[in-house]
Design a protein around this motif. Structure first.
Motif, PDB file in Angstrom:
ATOM      1  N   ALA A  70      -4.806  13.861  -1.783  1.00 22.50           N
ATOM      2  CA  ALA A  70      -4.818  12.958  -2.934  1.00 22.50           C
ATOM      3  C   ALA A  70      -4.919  13.713  -4.255  1.00 22.50           C
ATOM      4  CB  ALA A  70      -5.954  11.958  -2.803  1.00 22.50           C
ATOM      5  N   TYR A 100       1.416  11.307  -3.308  1.00 21.56           N
ATOM      6  CA  TYR A 100       0.613  10.671  -4.354  1.00 21.56           C
ATOM      7  C   TYR A 100       1.240  11.072  -5.686  1.00 21.56           C
ATOM      8  CZ  TYR A 100      -3.050   9.718  -0.915  1.00 21.56           C
ATOM      9  OH  TYR A 100      -3.758   9.261   0.164  1.00 21.56           O
ATOM     10  N   LEU A 112      -4.226   4.507  -8.156  1.00 22.82           N
ATOM     11  CA  LEU A 112      -3.361   5.353  -7.340  1.00 22.82           C
ATOM     12  C   LEU A 112      -1.931   4.861  -7.443  1.00 22.82           C
ATOM     13  CD1 LEU A 112      -5.178   5.510  -3.884  1.00 22.82           C
ATOM     14  CD2 LEU A 112      -4.923   7.384  -5.496  1.00 22.82           C
ATOM     15  N   VAL A 148      -3.129   9.960  -9.415  1.00 21.95           N
ATOM     16  CA  VAL A 148      -4.454   9.856  -8.812  1.00 21.95           C
ATOM     17  C   VAL A 148      -5.466   9.904  -9.952  1.00 21.95           C
ATOM     18  CG1 VAL A 148      -6.113  10.857  -7.199  1.00 21.95           C
ATOM     19  CG2 VAL A 148      -3.665  11.009  -6.706  1.00 21.95           C
ATOM     20  N   THR A 169      -7.598   7.573   0.125  1.00 22.59           N
ATOM     21  CA  THR A 169      -7.210   8.934  -0.214  1.00 22.59           C
ATOM     22  C   THR A 169      -7.622   9.983   0.813  1.00 22.59           C
ATOM     23  OG1 THR A 169      -9.230   9.170  -1.548  1.00 22.59           O
ATOM     24  CG2 THR A 169      -7.209   8.492  -2.694  1.00 22.59           C
TER      25      THR A 169
END
Length: 153
Positions: free
Chosen positions: A51, A75, A84, A78, A28
C-alpha cells in the motif's frame, strides 16, 4: 470489428463499529484482505498488497465452484487513513483479462465508528466482461459486508 465496451459503476456506503485506522489497515494489508475481499462464498488463496503509490494489489478469488479469478493492479493513491485509489484488471476463470476497474475508497471516523464509501467503475469489452459486470453490484455489496464480519472478529 469493434467490441462494445461495457461499463458498470457501483457506489456504496457502510458504517463499521471500528476505528478508521483498523478499517484502513484491512484494505491495505494482505493478512486482512485474504479474509474478506470477494463476494460471499469466494476464498482468497493468493494475496499481495504493498500500500503505497505504485505498490502492488494482487489477489486470486476462488469461486464456490473452484474457478479462479485474478485481480491485479496497483495502489494509485494512499492517504492513510482517509483515502485509497486502486486501479486494477480482472481476469475471467480462464485467465483472460476482461475488465479494468478503478476503486476509490474513503474513510471517515466519528465517535469510534468508521464510514466507508466505495466508488468503483469497471469497463470491459465483450460478452464475458458483460457477464462479470452484471454481478458487480451484488459482488461489491457482499464484499463490503464480509469486511464488516472480518472487523467483528
Amino acid at each position: 470489428m469493434t467490441l462494445l465496451l461495457n461499463e458498470q459503476a457501483v457506489a456504496l456506503t457502510r458504517v463499521f463499529d471500528a476505528p478508521r485506522s483498523r478499517v484502513f489497515e484491512c484494505w491495505t494489508r494482505a493478512e486482512h484482505l485474504q479474509h474478506w475481499f470477494g463476494p460471499k462464498g469466494f476464498a482468497i488463496h493468493s494475496c499481495e498488497a504493498d500500500a503505497r503509490p505504485g505498490g502492488i494489489f494482487k489477489l486470486c478469488m476462488r469461486s464456490p465452484d473452484g474457478k479462479d479469478y485474478w485481480v491485479r493492479g496497483e495502489y494509485r493513491e494512499v492517504n492513510a487513513p482517509s483515502r485509497l485509489v486502486i486501479r486494477c484488471a480482472a481476469d475471467d476463470h480462464a485467465g483472460v483479462e476482461r475488465l479494468h476497474e478503478t476503486i476509490e475508497v474513503s474513510f471517515t471516523e466519528s465517535h469510534g465508528r468508521t464510514t466507508v464509501v466505495v466508488n468503483a467503475v469497471a469497463r470491459g469489452a465483450g460478452d464475458e466482461a458483460a457477464a462479470m459486470l452484471k454481478g458487480m453490484d451484488k459482488g461489491w455489496a457482499q464484499t463490503v459486508d464480509r469486511l464488516g464480519a472480518h472487523l467483528r472478529r
